[in-house]
Design an enzyme around this catalytic site. Structure first.
Site, PDB file in Angstrom:
ATOM      1  N   HIS A  58       1.387   1.056   5.779  1.00  0.00           N
ATOM      2  CA  HIS A  58       1.819   0.844   7.157  1.00  0.00           C
ATOM      3  C   HIS A  58       0.803   0.004   7.930  1.00  0.00           C
ATOM      4  CE1 HIS A  58       4.914   3.821   6.509  1.00  0.00           C
ATOM      5  NE2 HIS A  58       4.012   4.731   6.170  1.00  0.00           N
ATOM      6  N   HIS A 220       9.748   4.977   6.239  1.00  0.00           N
ATOM      7  CA  HIS A 220       9.728   4.964   4.775  1.00  0.00           C
ATOM      8  C   HIS A 220      11.123   4.701   4.247  1.00  0.00           C
ATOM      9  CE1 HIS A 220       6.690   7.771   6.363  1.00  0.00           C
ATOM     10  NE2 HIS A 220       5.897   7.053   5.599  1.00  0.00           N
TER      11      HIS A 220
END
Lengths: 334, 334
Positions: A58, A220
């Protein structure tokens, strides 16, 4: 898979090593735990420590928000996986300046479990640990189950506010309260256009058909609210804003902080196209953007898409937002 | 095409509008030319103005380097196309504080033509205009034809150095000399893994077969030196470094600034994986990275790949690199 990787098992360690080399003015690697990044100068004696952690992939989240008046120590997980309880514990120890530690993290099962375990172990060592669990992602649960919602890019604003409060010399309870207040004032929504691939799997972690988009997608690739025809940029911006405004207490005269983040592979210029519309639509409703952030602040590998985060401001939050801070992912000049 | 767009013809105008809204503390739109972005506070009376310009789709380049002690005004072109001579002229006028203007831009046919035309028109208005043409991209021409090489991410370091020199109160000739010196000390190389799509075309602007990579690719997909099997991240880093070292005068004891930029869709963590290897390999050769930059500094829409830029430093360049600067794309704290 067109990617720059060595052994997929080594990606996270190599990322952390490259990261601390690239940002050695602000961060360092924990001397005994390769999965903990610590701010230069941390711990600061007497200051409440700020800790976070989460899965890798991320970037700049989570490691990129380590720095001065931001996060003091970050526990680093595998790609899209929670850090271990041991890493959270080492991050808590590294951030502890004797006045307690606030762990400000996102609402995911693994993180919840490992933070709780680490907090218990730290308490046994005499470190007072309080937590705030981010749940800004609107579409991950209905309003009546807000505590089931996941944390997404709103975490960045929670870290900024918590970090600024800690830098002012506030107590651990005051820092927790400020971070919780920031979070309560914040809502996020994501729109996905194309999936990403975890190198160890070698294939996309979900599918979005060409010409369609997934409203409310998670960081995700968690399923969103619905998959619909891909709209124009203005259409997407309007829909994101509608979802935020439906869930948030915002009206004419209010001031907000807006954060538009790309999910990875969406060209940066398109984030500005989205923001241009978002600002105009807020302005029409007489909601003023006091502070905008537009860029790749919280990504999901090479996913295509974007997230919108809106924090309602008061004078207190405005002052904390404006306080000087320095981290690789976000800086505010004095 | 999974992208956030309205009418493809409006992308650039909407990008600029969103950009100036997002970064109003540092930049503003030219009051009469929607394709010129001007630094807040520019022109500064008595200071040499710094101007650049280029096609859109490379964000944060070019507009993102507008700011304090960086670029004073930027001419904005269509996606992957040169700005007009009129926009370069308006940028020159907006940057002129009465002490002349340096246009620091990249070696592309359209930019060369339009900058020359704008400089002639500005000269007629009494503005002294000097230029530096960036040609840091090694693989775009052999060493004996260095003046045919294109400008790529090395331009960012040229702007930083030129902007710092201008901020010191140097003359237009001194600023030109400093920017030229920075450029002469700089080499870049790009590796492409997947193409990008211009929304008006709707299909990829070139092809790279799966499992292959293009060494020496240009920022618009210009053909590179060769297409070979995709190597490991370390293999790619070593090959990029080999190309730079073969073309550059660098040896044990030297200090360098290294800039690793993603081309758009490559995950940020992989840039750190590349940098980790690059730094190690330089260190083994006793070449010290004095200042690293790792991130998406100069992109090509959603192209996958990365570029490596290395600038050899001396005390003079180190001081200019360290001088305070603020822009959306790059900042250096005082």
């Amino acid at each position: 898979m067109q990617r720059f990787i060595n052994d997929p098992d080594d990606i996270v360690d190599e990322t952390v090593r490259g990261f601390v080399k690239a940002h050695g003015d602000l961060v360092r690697q924990h001397p005994e735990n390769a999965r903990v990044v610590v701010a230069q100068g941390a711990p600061v004696a007497g200051k409440v420590g700020i800790v976070t952690g989460g899965g890798s992939g991320h970037e700049p989240a989570f490691i990129g928000y380590t720095g001065r008046n931001m996060v003091d120590a970050v526990a680093v997980g595998e790609l899209f996986s929670s850090p271990t309880a041991k890493s959270f514990l080492d991050a808590i120890r590294a951030a502890d300046g004797g006045s307690g530690v606030c762990v400000l993290y996102g609402n995911y099962a693994g993180d919840n479990m490992n933070v709780k375990m680490a907090a218990r172990m730290a308490a046994k060592e005499g470190i007072e640990v309080l937590t705030v669990v981010a749940n800004d992602d609107i579409c991950s649960a209905p309003p009546e189950e807000r505590d089931k919602r996941r944390g997404v890019a709103g975490e960045i604003l929670m870290w900024k506010i918590g970090g600024a409060k800690a830098a002012q010399g506030a107590s651990v309870r005051e820092v927790q309260a400020a971070a919780q207040k920031a979070l309560d004032a914040t809502r996020s929504v994501g729109v996905g256009l194309a999936p990403c691939t975890l190198p160890a799997n070698g294939k996309p972690n979900f599918e979005i058909p060409a010409g369609r988009m997934e409203i409310g997608i998670g960081h995700h690739g968690e399923p969103g609210r619905e998959v619909v025809d891909l709209a124009s940029a203005d259409g997407v911006a309007d829909e994101m804003l509608r979802i935020v405004l439906d869930d948030h207490d915002l009206g004419a005269g209010d001031e907000v902080c807006v954060l538009v983040s790309g999910l990875g592979a969406t060209p940066v210029n398109e984030l500005y196209v989205l923001y241009n519309r978002i600002e105009s639509q807020l302005s029409e409703r007489r909601i003023r953007v006091h502070k905008p952030f537009v860029g790749n602040y919280f990504t999901s590998l090479e996913m295509m898409g974007a997230t919108l985060t809106v924090m309602k401001l008061d004078e207190d939050l405005k002052a904390l937002l404006a306080a000087e801070a320095a981290s690789p992912g976000l800086g505010v000049s004095a």
